[in-house]
Design a protein around this motif. Structure first.
Motif, PDB file in Angstrom:
ATOM      1  N   SER A  51      -7.801  -6.994   1.108  1.00 53.74           N
ATOM      2  CA  SER A  51      -8.327  -5.720   1.602  1.00 53.74           C
ATOM      3  C   SER A  51      -9.266  -5.139   0.557  1.00 53.74           C
ATOM      4  CB  SER A  51      -7.170  -4.756   1.870  1.00 53.74           C
ATOM      5  OG  SER A  51      -7.641  -3.467   2.184  1.00 53.74           O
ATOM      6  N   ARG A  52     -10.350  -4.551   1.037  1.00 50.87           N
ATOM      7  CA  ARG A  52     -11.324  -3.942   0.115  1.00 50.87           C
ATOM      8  C   ARG A  52     -11.969  -2.749   0.808  1.00 50.87           C
ATOM      9  NH1 ARG A  52     -16.028  -7.428  -2.973  1.00 50.87           N
ATOM     10  NH2 ARG A  52     -16.733  -5.797  -4.396  1.00 50.87           N
ATOM     11  N   LYS A  53     -11.912  -1.590   0.160  1.00 46.82           N
ATOM     12  CA  LYS A  53     -12.438  -0.369   0.778  1.00 46.82           C
ATOM     13  C   LYS A  53     -13.484   0.279  -0.107  1.00 46.82           C
ATOM     14  CE  LYS A  53      -8.040   0.446   3.107  1.00 46.82           C
ATOM     15  NZ  LYS A  53      -6.833   1.283   3.193  1.00 46.82           N
ATOM     16  N   LYS A  55      -4.569   5.866  -2.220  1.00 44.43           N
ATOM     17  CA  LYS A  55      -4.516   4.527  -1.645  1.00 44.43           C
ATOM     18  C   LYS A  55      -5.214   3.512  -2.552  1.00 44.43           C
ATOM     19  CE  LYS A  55      -4.644   6.243   3.130  1.00 44.43           C
ATOM     20  NZ  LYS A  55      -3.236   5.917   3.462  1.00 44.43           N
ATOM     21  N   SER A  68       0.804  -1.231   0.000  1.00 43.35           N
ATOM     22  CA  SER A  68       0.000   0.000   0.000  1.00 43.35           C
ATOM     23  C   SER A  68       0.835   1.278   0.000  1.00 43.35           C
ATOM     24  CB  SER A  68      -0.976  -0.007   1.171  1.00 43.35           C
ATOM     25  OG  SER A  68      -1.919  -1.048   1.023  1.00 43.35           O
ATOM     26  N   THR A  76      -7.869   0.590  -3.417  1.00 44.14           N
ATOM     27  CA  THR A  76      -9.189   0.222  -2.893  1.00 44.14           C
ATOM     28  C   THR A  76      -9.343  -1.283  -2.751  1.00 44.14           C
ATOM     29  OG1 THR A  76     -10.040   0.367  -5.145  1.00 44.14           O
ATOM     30  CG2 THR A  76     -10.355   2.288  -3.743  1.00 44.14           C
ATOM     31  N   GLN A 114     -12.850  -5.243  -7.512  1.00 46.17           N
ATOM     32  CA  GLN A 114     -12.949  -3.803  -7.776  1.00 46.17           C
ATOM     33  C   GLN A 114     -14.248  -3.459  -8.495  1.00 46.17           C
ATOM     34  OE1 GLN A 114     -10.807  -1.152  -6.934  1.00 46.17           O
ATOM     35  NE2 GLN A 114     -12.583  -0.006  -7.662  1.00 46.17           N
TER      36      GLN A 114
END
Length: 392
Positions: A390-392, A24, A14, A26, A148
């Protein structure tokens, strides 16, 4: 000396992503390399293979690109390439981008439109040693892009997409094994795959007293695409002579009965494939019951068959396998064999965990003394398959 064990994860990739792209990621996804424990040159004969996912992974970080174009970076410190969205589904430069382009194109055929993304790739899967760094990349990219763009892509489809990328964008006519185990692997388990129908079963391989040692011969003789195609053709001819759809449906009795009609070369090719399928099943039963001596017998038989009947080994790899029986700590090795397509690359061995580093060093020293070649090794256990980190 160990093969690259540099830790890579969300925390390591990251900061680089933010440094390169100014924002950053996602989504961060990972997918492993693999080592095939047994079952070589059986996949394109509709047979059985038994690989396991490595603990070494390709990690891919993505986020929407604010530029309206794709911006892709193939490794830490590499050039960032800008690629127009309308060109991203076509072959192009740099060469490594074809693995990503292929995934974008294959997702597009499934109705998943990949908009402009920033992408950073990092990997600690060794390249060029037959541990499927390319399959790890394909499946990791597919996993990241699917997350994504909120696409529901099954593990099986990720594997099929990766295989299609190899065929269409990289011109490698591979089987399905590498991508399949990268997508489906499970920590502490090997995976037995039936290449005829893609049915599989996970087999516990979590005995703490046994480790997997992968040692690179550091040579890669030209497999001449001709050698691969030649053997595939010989197997198809043998199946026709035996009057079966593929060598998967043959047995050793049939092969022996048709020895004269097959001729020496096709006879030996068929004997390898049929025998290897039997060895895969024996190996699966052995590791399921932690009968490591029996597993070693299957591995030794596999290597002898690949060397003598299928003729895809080479002197350096044969030397490494032979050294497993002659180094001072040989009694700590249950079995060893070449792994991968052949003509160089790695060997894989099952070793008592308490002695694995001593065995690795003894093999390095003995191989150097025998060949003059400096090489490296990897100690691994069965790792997890493709996943979103990781997923935002």
């Amino acid at each position: 000396m160990d093969l690259e064990q540099r830790e890579i994860n969300v925390g390591t990739i990251s900061p680089y992503f933010e440094q390169y792209f100014g924002h950053k990621p996602t989504v961060v996804a990972a997918s492993p390399g693999r080592v095939n424990l047994i079952g070589e040159h059986t996949d394109y004969n509709n047979g059985f293979v038994l690989p396991m996912a490595l603990e070494n992974n390709c990690v891919v970080a993505v986020a929407p690109s604010p530029t309206g174009k794709h911006r892709w970076c193939g490794s830490l410190g590499d050039t960032i390439y800008e690629i127009p969205v309308e060109e991203a589904s076509e072959k192009g430069e740099p060469f490594w981008s074809n693995y990503v382009r292929g995934v974008v194109a294959l997702l597009g055929r499934r109705g998943i439109e990949v908009g402009p993304v920033d992408m950073l790739i990092d990997s600690n899967v060794p390249r060029g040693g037959g541990l499927s760094s390319s399959a790890a990349l394909e499946v990791a990219v597919c996993t990241a892009l699917a997350a994504q763009f909120d696409a529901d892509i099954s593990s099986k489809d990720k594997a099929l997409i990766g295989q299609a990328v190899e065929h269409e964008f990289v011109n490698v006519p591979c089987g399905i094994m590498d991508q399949f185990v990268s997508a489906h692997g499970k920590k502490g388990h090997a995976l037995m795959l039936d290449c005829a129908d893609l049915e599989y079963k996970l087999i516990p391989m979590d005995d703490p007293e046994v480790s997997v040692l992968v040692l690179d011969s550091a040579v890669k003789h030209s497999l001449a695409d001709g050698a691969y195609g030649q053997r595939r053709k010989q197997c198809e001819e043998a199946a026709r002579i035996l009057n079966v759809p593929s060598l998967r449906e043959a047995d050793l009795q049939m092969v022996e009965a048709a020895k004269a009609e097959l001729g020496d070369v096709r006879y030996r090719r068929a004997r390898h494939v049929v025998g290897e399928n039997n060895r895969v099943q024996a190996f699966a039963g052995a590791i399921a019951t932690r009968n490591w001596d029996a597993a070693g017998v299957a591995m030794r038989g596999s290597h002898a068959s690949l060397r003598d009947d299928y003729e895809v080994s080479c002197p350096e790899v044969d030397t490494l396998v032979s050294l497993c029986d002659s180094i001072p700590s040989a009694s700590s090795i249950y079995g060893a064999r070449m792994t991968g397509g052949g003509f160089g690359g790695c060997i894989v061995a099952l070793v008592k965990t308490k002695d694995v580093d001593k065995v690795g060093q003894e093999l390095l020293d003995a191989y150097r003394a025998a060949t003059g070649i400096e090489t490296i090794y990897l100690v691994t256990r069965a790792g997890d398959g493709a996943r979103v980190l990781s997923r935002k």
